[in-house]
Write a protein that holds these residues in place. Sequence first.
Motif, PDB file in Angstrom:
ATOM      1  N   HIS A 102      56.669  23.576  35.350  1.00 20.51           N
ATOM      2  CA  HIS A 102      55.435  24.064  35.981  1.00 20.51           C
ATOM      3  C   HIS A 102      55.705  24.777  37.300  1.00 20.51           C
ATOM      4  CE1 HIS A 102      55.886  20.250  38.163  1.00 20.51           C
ATOM      5  NE2 HIS A 102      55.190  20.827  39.111  1.00 20.51           N
ATOM      6  N   TYR A 154      56.117  23.070  22.886  1.00 16.57           N
ATOM      7  CA  TYR A 154      57.427  22.544  23.277  1.00 16.57           C
ATOM      8  C   TYR A 154      58.008  21.585  22.242  1.00 16.57           C
ATOM      9  CZ  TYR A 154      54.469  18.860  25.374  1.00 16.57           C
ATOM     10  OH  TYR A 154      53.530  17.892  25.600  1.00 16.57           O
ATOM     11  N   LEU A 186      55.611   9.703  36.365  1.00 17.70           N
ATOM     12  CA  LEU A 186      55.610  10.027  34.938  1.00 17.70           C
ATOM     13  C   LEU A 186      55.334  11.505  34.709  1.00 17.70           C
ATOM     14  CD1 LEU A 186      53.660   7.055  33.360  1.00 17.70           C
ATOM     15  CD2 LEU A 186      56.087   7.492  33.312  1.00 17.70           C
ATOM     16  N   ARG A 192      65.270  11.756  19.806  1.00 11.66           N
ATOM     17  CA  ARG A 192      65.081  12.329  21.136  1.00 11.66           C
ATOM     18  C   ARG A 192      63.713  13.009  21.240  1.00 11.66           C
ATOM     19  NH1 ARG A 192      66.110  11.813  26.347  1.00 11.66           N
ATOM     20  NH2 ARG A 192      65.891  13.774  27.451  1.00 11.66           N
ATOM     21  N   ASN A 233      54.519  27.516  27.054  1.00  8.95           N
ATOM     22  CA  ASN A 233      54.524  26.078  26.792  1.00  8.95           C
ATOM     23  C   ASN A 233      55.766  25.657  26.032  1.00  8.95           C
ATOM     24  OD1 ASN A 233      51.967  25.673  27.989  1.00  8.95           O
ATOM     25  ND2 ASN A 233      51.060  26.613  26.174  1.00  8.95           N
ATOM     26  N   ALA A 234      56.817  26.450  26.136  1.00 15.49           N
ATOM     27  CA  ALA A 234      58.006  26.152  25.344  1.00 15.49           C
ATOM     28  C   ALA A 234      58.828  25.018  25.949  1.00 15.49           C
ATOM     29  CB  ALA A 234      58.882  27.389  25.205  1.00 15.49           C
ATOM     30  N   PHE A 235      58.554  24.694  27.213  1.00 11.50           N
ATOM     31  CA  PHE A 235      59.336  23.640  27.862  1.00 11.50           C
ATOM     32  C   PHE A 235      58.498  22.375  28.006  1.00 11.50           C
ATOM     33  CE2 PHE A 235      61.554  27.461  29.237  1.00 11.50           C
ATOM     34  CZ  PHE A 235      62.859  27.092  28.981  1.00 11.50           C
ATOM     35  N   ASN A 236      59.167  21.257  27.785  1.00  6.15           N
ATOM     36  CA  ASN A 236      58.531  19.953  27.962  1.00  6.15           C
ATOM     37  C   ASN A 236      58.161  19.781  29.434  1.00  6.15           C
ATOM     38  OD1 ASN A 236      57.916  17.271  28.184  1.00  6.15           O
ATOM     39  ND2 ASN A 236      59.683  16.543  27.037  1.00  6.15           N
ATOM     40  N   PRO A 237      56.865  19.602  29.745  1.00  4.04           N
ATOM     41  CA  PRO A 237      56.434  19.596  31.143  1.00  4.04           C
ATOM     42  C   PRO A 237      56.976  18.432  31.964  1.00  4.04           C
ATOM     43  CG  PRO A 237      54.626  18.998  29.695  1.00  4.04           C
ATOM     44  CD  PRO A 237      55.734  19.485  28.821  1.00  4.04           C
ATOM     45  N   VAL A 238      57.405  17.356  31.318  1.00  2.00           N
ATOM     46  CA  VAL A 238      57.838  16.209  32.118  1.00  2.00           C
ATOM     47  C   VAL A 238      59.362  16.153  32.324  1.00  2.00           C
ATOM     48  CG1 VAL A 238      55.827  14.816  31.481  1.00  2.00           C
ATOM     49  CG2 VAL A 238      57.920  14.643  30.136  1.00  2.00           C
ATOM     50  N   LEU A 239      60.073  17.103  31.779  1.00  2.00           N
ATOM     51  CA  LEU A 239      61.527  17.097  31.973  1.00  2.00           C
ATOM     52  C   LEU A 239      61.958  18.329  32.757  1.00  2.00           C
ATOM     53  CD1 LEU A 239      62.980  16.061  28.486  1.00  2.00           C
ATOM     54  CD2 LEU A 239      62.507  14.621  30.459  1.00  2.00           C
ATOM     55  N   TYR A 245      61.162  21.922  37.682  1.00  2.00           N
ATOM     56  CA  TYR A 245      60.333  21.512  36.556  1.00  2.00           C
ATOM     57  C   TYR A 245      59.650  22.758  36.002  1.00  2.00           C
ATOM     58  CZ  TYR A 245      60.772  16.527  37.380  1.00  2.00           C
ATOM     59  OH  TYR A 245      61.254  15.260  37.479  1.00  2.00           O
ATOM     60  N   ARG A 268      52.748  15.709  41.051  1.00  2.00           N
ATOM     61  CA  ARG A 268      53.538  15.326  42.210  1.00  2.00           C
ATOM     62  C   ARG A 268      53.493  16.420  43.272  1.00  2.00           C
ATOM     63  NH1 ARG A 268      59.302  14.093  40.152  1.00  2.00           N
ATOM     64  NH2 ARG A 268      58.233  13.046  38.441  1.00  2.00           N
ATOM     65  N   ARG A 284      56.568  10.522  25.472  1.00  2.00           N
ATOM     66  CA  ARG A 284      56.335  10.494  26.919  1.00  2.00           C
ATOM     67  C   ARG A 284      55.091  11.290  27.299  1.00  2.00           C
ATOM     68  NH1 ARG A 284      60.618  11.725  31.668  1.00  2.00           N
ATOM     69  NH2 ARG A 284      59.002  11.641  33.267  1.00  2.00           N
ATOM     70  N   ASN A 285      54.905  12.428  26.662  1.00  2.00           N
ATOM     71  CA  ASN A 285      53.729  13.234  26.987  1.00  2.00           C
ATOM     72  C   ASN A 285      52.447  12.617  26.435  1.00  2.00           C
ATOM     73  OD1 ASN A 285      54.436  15.819  28.456  1.00  2.00           O
ATOM     74  ND2 ASN A 285      55.991  15.774  26.860  1.00  2.00           N
ATOM     75  N   PRO A 309      55.433  15.087  36.493  1.00  2.00           N
ATOM     76  CA  PRO A 309      55.812  15.847  37.696  1.00  2.00           C
ATOM     77  C   PRO A 309      54.747  16.844  38.140  1.00  2.00           C
ATOM     78  CG  PRO A 309      57.050  16.578  35.783  1.00  2.00           C
ATOM     79  CD  PRO A 309      56.316  15.339  35.370  1.00  2.00           C
ATOM     80  N   ARG A 310      53.825  17.193  37.241  1.00  2.00           N
ATOM     81  CA  ARG A 310      52.847  18.211  37.601  1.00  2.00           C
ATOM     82  C   ARG A 310      51.849  17.733  38.646  1.00  2.00           C
ATOM     83  NH1 ARG A 310      51.396  19.480  31.558  1.00  2.00           N
ATOM     84  NH2 ARG A 310      51.933  17.285  31.533  1.00  2.00           N
ATOM     85  N   ALA A 363      61.311  11.430  24.114  1.00  2.00           N
ATOM     86  CA  ALA A 363      61.184  12.177  25.373  1.00  2.00           C
ATOM     87  C   ALA A 363      60.209  13.343  25.297  1.00  2.00           C
ATOM     88  CB  ALA A 363      62.559  12.691  25.798  1.00  2.00           C
ATOM     89  N   TYR A 364      59.993  13.871  24.104  1.00  2.00           N
ATOM     90  CA  TYR A 364      59.139  15.065  24.015  1.00  2.00           C
ATOM     91  C   TYR A 364      57.729  14.709  23.560  1.00  2.00           C
ATOM     92  CZ  TYR A 364      63.111  18.014  25.008  1.00  2.00           C
ATOM     93  OH  TYR A 364      64.169  18.610  25.659  1.00  2.00           O
TER      94      TYR A 364
END
Lengths: 339, 364
Positions: A162, B259, B354, B272, A111-117, A160, B359, B280-281, B356-357, B276-277
């Motif tokens: 995921h 994250y 919004l 930031r 989970n180290a990466f932001n899932p939406v970026l 991404y 999508r 947004r989530n 991507p998971r 964005a982190y």
Amino acid sequence: MGKMKDDVVLQVDDLSIVYHTIRGDVKATNNVSFELRKGEAMALIGESGSGKTTISLSLIRKLPKNAEVTQGQVLYQRENGEVQDILQLSNRQLREFRWQDCAMVFQGAQNAFNPVLKVSKQFEDTARAHGWSDKKAVRQRSLELLKLVRLDPERVYDAYPHELSGGMKQRTLLALSVLLSPQIVILDEPTTALDILTQRAIIDVLNDMQEKLNFSIIFISHDLSLAAEMADVVATVYAGEIIEIGPVNDMFYESLHPYTFGLLAAVPKLDHEQDVLTSIKGTPPNLINPPSGCKFHPRCRFVLDRCNVDVPALTEDLGSHLAACWNKEAVVEARKEQV
Amino acid sequence: MVSQTSPMLEDAKPESATERIIERAMKIYQNYILRVLLQAVLTVWAVTSFTFILIRLMPGNPIDVLVEQILVQEGISYEEAYARVASSFQFDPDASTLDQYLDWLGDLIRFDLGESITSPGTKVIDEIARFLPWTVFAVGAGLLISFILGIVLGMAMAYYRNSPLDHLLSLFASFITGIPNYIWGLLIVIILGIQFGLFNVGQLRGTYASDVEIGFNYPFISSALAHAALPIITYVISTLGGWMLNMKSSTMSVLNEDYVNVAEARGLRDSRIISAYVGRNAMLPLFTQLTISIGFVLGSGVVIEEIFVYWGLGHYLFASITTRDYTSMQGVFLILTMTVVMANVLADLGYGLLDPRVRVSGEK
């Protein structure tokens, strides 16, 4: 503050940390001192709750809010010889220090990466936060690093999070950790939660990276085989103290502290059959009210009368190999019998 | 091998034309967007049919209501009044509900909402076109303001959790959510308008002052804003608390995510990380709720617009209900249903942008 040896990149002096909790103060780190040389890999080993993670978090000042550093300093030497105490950095200096000088790969990279970026965005974010906003150059450097960690660079960079498997994420995070060429990379349980083949791949990648990029590593593990394979120096942590530290071979073949000795004995042997796994009896001590004297004495097979009164110091025995114990001779004897 | 598998292949092949059509239909159904749209159309049909029956179950019909009114006002005989009303309305109260339904459905397929029963010659669609924009404006502005405000305040509460600020805002949020919106409306009119005289209640009737010219000019825009202000404030007050509390809990769970921790260790700037982190989530679950609340607020608009005498769709619906103007009611309910269903479709399709998971179905 200028008294650091040239080849040392990080020097921790007499560091103590307590967590303030409702039940009392947890003494998570006590008088810890060690040096990390340039290009060296140091392993911190010990049971869960022994304070390994607290020590590593304090190096980038990422401790939880209820933690307090009660004493000590963490000296960092830049490539130009300038020495800074990390604990004294301003917020802005600290933000710049993080990742650019010392990157930390946390436990559980899943989970180290932001899932939406996208992965690319997160590499760019990291670079831009440290004043590097040339996207093309960042991309080029990132692709090189992703290749170094044996991933398909283009595919991963534009993916991404995921869309990546656990092992791929772990390697991507490793690539990200060296994006800004830090002098130190801290790895907290870099192979936990990965299957055995992926673990192997991560170890190979790490060895490869360290050889090519020449950074220093501090890694935390309770996996002794990983420590044996990766580390130049191993430190055993028990109840918030470093109780033994030395070159990897000395530690594994000539350990002097009963606890390290016990840990090694607990590792299942491949070369002869074992019906029962050996273990160290007892449980880790309560860190709110730790035992008197040597904190390991209630669980120690070689305990002496003085052990519950006097605190043993980490004294020099064989060059760089140090152990805090009153009865090292007994450990040496015990090993002789074992062989 | 070939002889073994061939009978199975033949079985799978469509043999007749009907089977081929069914297969084609299944393929079309599997297309995500088409499926969503088809479901939307079915939903709208089901809901409007249901309301069609419901509004006819209400006591009285358009003629009865008007006859009663005339009886009271003019004191003529019932037969006389009935004859007068029935001759002016194009509505046959003795026609069966099924016939009425089929007529209405037939017109609807041709996008014809019919004429108002109580004011013959007025097309329902024109009336809706006259009233709808004001409701969209007031509800849209209200929701947008409360959503943005709620997100900002909710995040602030999460960042400063257990501080006096958090406690104060939590109390405030629970308090304003606990009071229904029509009570807020009445409180605003009675206390601020009448007791304290902060504004003239009478002047705020309608959607803009009668002496301004519609268009892009200052008097019109300021007048429209002044007239919409009280409904908007009511919408904001009645929905804000929910956004705040939801955003707080959502933000708090995101703040515990690895994250965010890693982003801090990466030395990213706070701005930031917050946008964005964390932001947004944390907003993802609220986005779904936003579309649900559009329907909710539109529905409650009937009462709010009536309280402030704001001439929007709710006001029109209320008037239609009072006179049992079936065609007008049907038209409004159709539009309301379509708005809610469309909002959900857009949310379904837009959520992928919004997050991507989710999508997945379109691309792979």
